[in-house]
Design a protein around this motif. Structure first.
Motif, PDB file in Angstrom:
ATOM      1  N   PRO A  94      -8.466   4.785   2.820  1.00  0.00           N
ATOM      2  CA  PRO A  94      -7.039   4.650   2.153  1.00  0.00           C
ATOM      3  C   PRO A  94      -6.216   4.131   2.595  1.00  0.00           C
ATOM      4  CG  PRO A  94      -7.991   7.282   2.990  1.00  0.00           C
ATOM      5  CD  PRO A  94      -8.984   5.860   3.165  1.00  0.00           C
ATOM      6  N   GLU A  95      -5.460   4.213   3.810  1.00  0.00           N
ATOM      7  CA  GLU A  95      -4.485   3.110   4.330  1.00  0.00           C
ATOM      8  C   GLU A  95      -4.470   1.739   3.701  1.00  0.00           C
ATOM      9  OE1 GLU A  95      -4.070   3.759   8.409  1.00  0.00           O
ATOM     10  OE2 GLU A  95      -3.380   6.176   8.319  1.00  0.00           O
ATOM     11  N   ARG A  96      -5.926   0.684   4.159  1.00  0.00           N
ATOM     12  CA  ARG A  96      -6.672  -0.597   3.363  1.00  0.00           C
ATOM     13  C   ARG A  96      -6.095  -0.059   1.955  1.00  0.00           C
ATOM     14  NH1 ARG A  96      -7.593  -3.437   7.524  1.00  0.00           N
ATOM     15  NH2 ARG A  96      -8.417  -2.603   9.382  1.00  0.00           N
ATOM     16  N   MET A  97      -7.039   0.568   1.182  1.00  0.00           N
ATOM     17  CA  MET A  97      -6.569   0.533  -0.138  1.00  0.00           C
ATOM     18  C   MET A  97      -5.210   0.669  -1.098  1.00  0.00           C
ATOM     19  SD  MET A  97      -9.388   0.614  -2.232  1.00  0.00           S
ATOM     20  CE  MET A  97      -8.580   1.324  -3.497  1.00  0.00           C
ATOM     21  N   LYS A  98      -4.294   1.819  -0.136  1.00  0.00           N
ATOM     22  CA  LYS A  98      -2.406   1.557  -0.283  1.00  0.00           C
ATOM     23  C   LYS A  98      -1.643  -0.409  -0.093  1.00  0.00           C
ATOM     24  CE  LYS A  98      -1.966   6.692   0.157  1.00  0.00           C
ATOM     25  NZ  LYS A  98      -1.514   7.493   1.175  1.00  0.00           N
ATOM     26  N   ALA A  99      -2.891  -0.466   0.985  1.00  0.00           N
ATOM     27  CA  ALA A  99      -1.877  -1.606   1.260  1.00  0.00           C
ATOM     28  C   ALA A  99      -2.219  -3.009   0.302  1.00  0.00           C
ATOM     29  CB  ALA A  99      -2.782  -2.502   2.745  1.00  0.00           C
ATOM     30  N   ALA A 100      -3.867  -2.776   0.103  1.00  0.00           N
ATOM     31  CA  ALA A 100      -4.141  -3.522  -0.724  1.00  0.00           C
ATOM     32  C   ALA A 100      -3.541  -3.564  -2.559  1.00  0.00           C
ATOM     33  CB  ALA A 100      -5.886  -3.567  -1.126  1.00  0.00           C
ATOM     34  N   GLN A 101      -3.012  -2.293  -2.492  1.00  0.00           N
ATOM     35  CA  GLN A 101      -2.984  -2.186  -4.378  1.00  0.00           C
ATOM     36  C   GLN A 101      -1.829  -2.540  -4.299  1.00  0.00           C
ATOM     37  OE1 GLN A 101      -3.705   2.213  -4.498  1.00  0.00           O
ATOM     38  NE2 GLN A 101      -5.607   2.254  -5.280  1.00  0.00           N
ATOM     39  N   LYS A 102       0.085  -2.076  -3.133  1.00  0.00           N
ATOM     40  CA  LYS A 102       0.537  -2.927  -2.957  1.00  0.00           C
ATOM     41  C   LYS A 102       1.247  -4.156  -2.654  1.00  0.00           C
ATOM     42  CE  LYS A 102       4.952  -2.633  -0.120  1.00  0.00           C
ATOM     43  NZ  LYS A 102       5.351  -2.474   1.384  1.00  0.00           N
ATOM     44  N   LYS A 103      -0.699  -4.928  -1.841  1.00  0.00           N
ATOM     45  CA  LYS A 103       0.466  -6.842  -1.853  1.00  0.00           C
ATOM     46  C   LYS A 103      -0.189  -7.515  -3.929  1.00  0.00           C
ATOM     47  CE  LYS A 103      -2.948 -10.534  -0.219  1.00  0.00           C
ATOM     48  NZ  LYS A 103      -3.923 -10.611   0.730  1.00  0.00           N
TER      49      LYS A 103
END
Length: 312
Positions: A94-103
């Motif tokens: 989920p942390e990787r997903m949030k980072a990708a969504q923010k990027k």
């Protein structure tokens, strides 16, 4: 305090001091090293104006250049289970997903939309390599199924832009299961007699190449795109032979019958219009033709009432 301190020194500092320059004004071409002004690069669809190198482009920007007037409607994609395997490596999934969504500003690695190109209605979907390498996830599988179902429902062609490093490891076998799912979705289009066109962009590899990315009725690629299943180094170590120059690049695949066309991004829209209308047995698109009247406001592209346009 004297005039040297009050006037001369500040004047010298203003001349020789480093000025603040806004970030992201220039982009360096990874192929020829030319520094490209960001506005000029964007107007050229992220293609280097010096050497023609095709850089990455987001699905949203691609659709803005693809559809008539940059107008398209997003198609809803069912959301899968957020973290089915509770996967964790250096970070939680989920942390990787949030980072990708923010990027990227997108919720997942594929965008699905419908609209018109050359006044020809189509459904289109595009992968975003900036979002976790465009990896094939359950959402990506859902997106392709949703796009195929919408195309069958509306009797429209499906155009897919692929860009991926393979299946998403954080979803394990569930990511790999999207290979047969998407293959069945493509089969739905074929049974309905609808064109399925694939545009392979840099890079398209792994399970994506082994499934929906190579099942098109027409296979097009952008120049110098990397297309393959396993990496070149893995293949060389397996067969113990040196691979030919340009192996797994779009031009090499075109020469060996794996692709139908290699088309520059700036010419892709016209190419797709021609192919789609040909497969639908429609007459060639009229150059400079206005888009269809808008159903929302009842006006055409020139702002005139739709009724008046019909009367003319």
């Amino acid at each position: 305090m004297n005039w040297i301190t009050n006037y001369v020194r500040p004047r010298i500092n203003s001349i020789f001091s480093r000025r603040e320059v806004p970030e992201n004004l220039w982009t360096k071409c990874g192929e020829c090293g030319t520094m490209l002004f960001h506005r000029e690069l964007k107007e050229n669809l992220n293609v280097c104006t010096q050497c023609g190198h095709h850089m990455g482009i987001s699905p949203r920007d691609r659709f803005l250049s693809l559809f008539d007037g940059g107008i398209f409607t997003e198609i809803d994609v069912p959301a899968p289970i957020a973290d089915p395997l509770h996967f964790k490596d250096q970070k939680k999934y989920p942390e990787r997903m949030k980072a990708a969504q923010k990027k990227t500003g997108e919720k997942e690695a594929m965008l699905v939309a419908e609209g018109e190109i050359g006044r020809t209605p189509i459904v289109a979907c595009a992968q975003d390599f900036s979002f976790m390498g465009g990896s094939m996830s359950m959402y990506v599988g859902n997106a392709i199924v949703a796009a195929a179902e919408r195309a069958v429902e509306m009797k429209r062609p499906l155009v897919l832009f692929s860009a991926a490093g393979g299946a998403r490891m954080q979803e394990g076998i569930l990511g790999l299961m999207q290979m047969p799912r998407t293959t069945i979705a493509v089969q739905m289009l074929k049974e309905a007699g609808l064109p399925y066109i694939v545009v392979l962009t840099h890079p398209t590899t792994g399970g994506v190449t082994a499934s929906y990315a190579m099942l098109g009725d027409v296979q097009i690629a952008e120049p110098n795109a990397l297309i393959g299943f396993a990496g070149a180094r893995v293949i060389e170590q397996t067969i113990r032979e040196k691979l030919p120059e340009g192996f797994q690049r779009a031009e090499y695949l075109l020469d060996h019958g794996m692709l139908d066309r290699v088309t520059d991004r700036n010419e892709m829209r016209e190419e797709l219009i021609t192919i789609v209308r040909m497969l639908l047995e429609l007459p060639p698109a009229v150059k400079g033709d206005l888009p269809a009247p808008s159903a929302e406001n009842g006006t055409d592209a020139a702002g005139e009432p739709a009724e008046a346009a019909k009367a003319e």
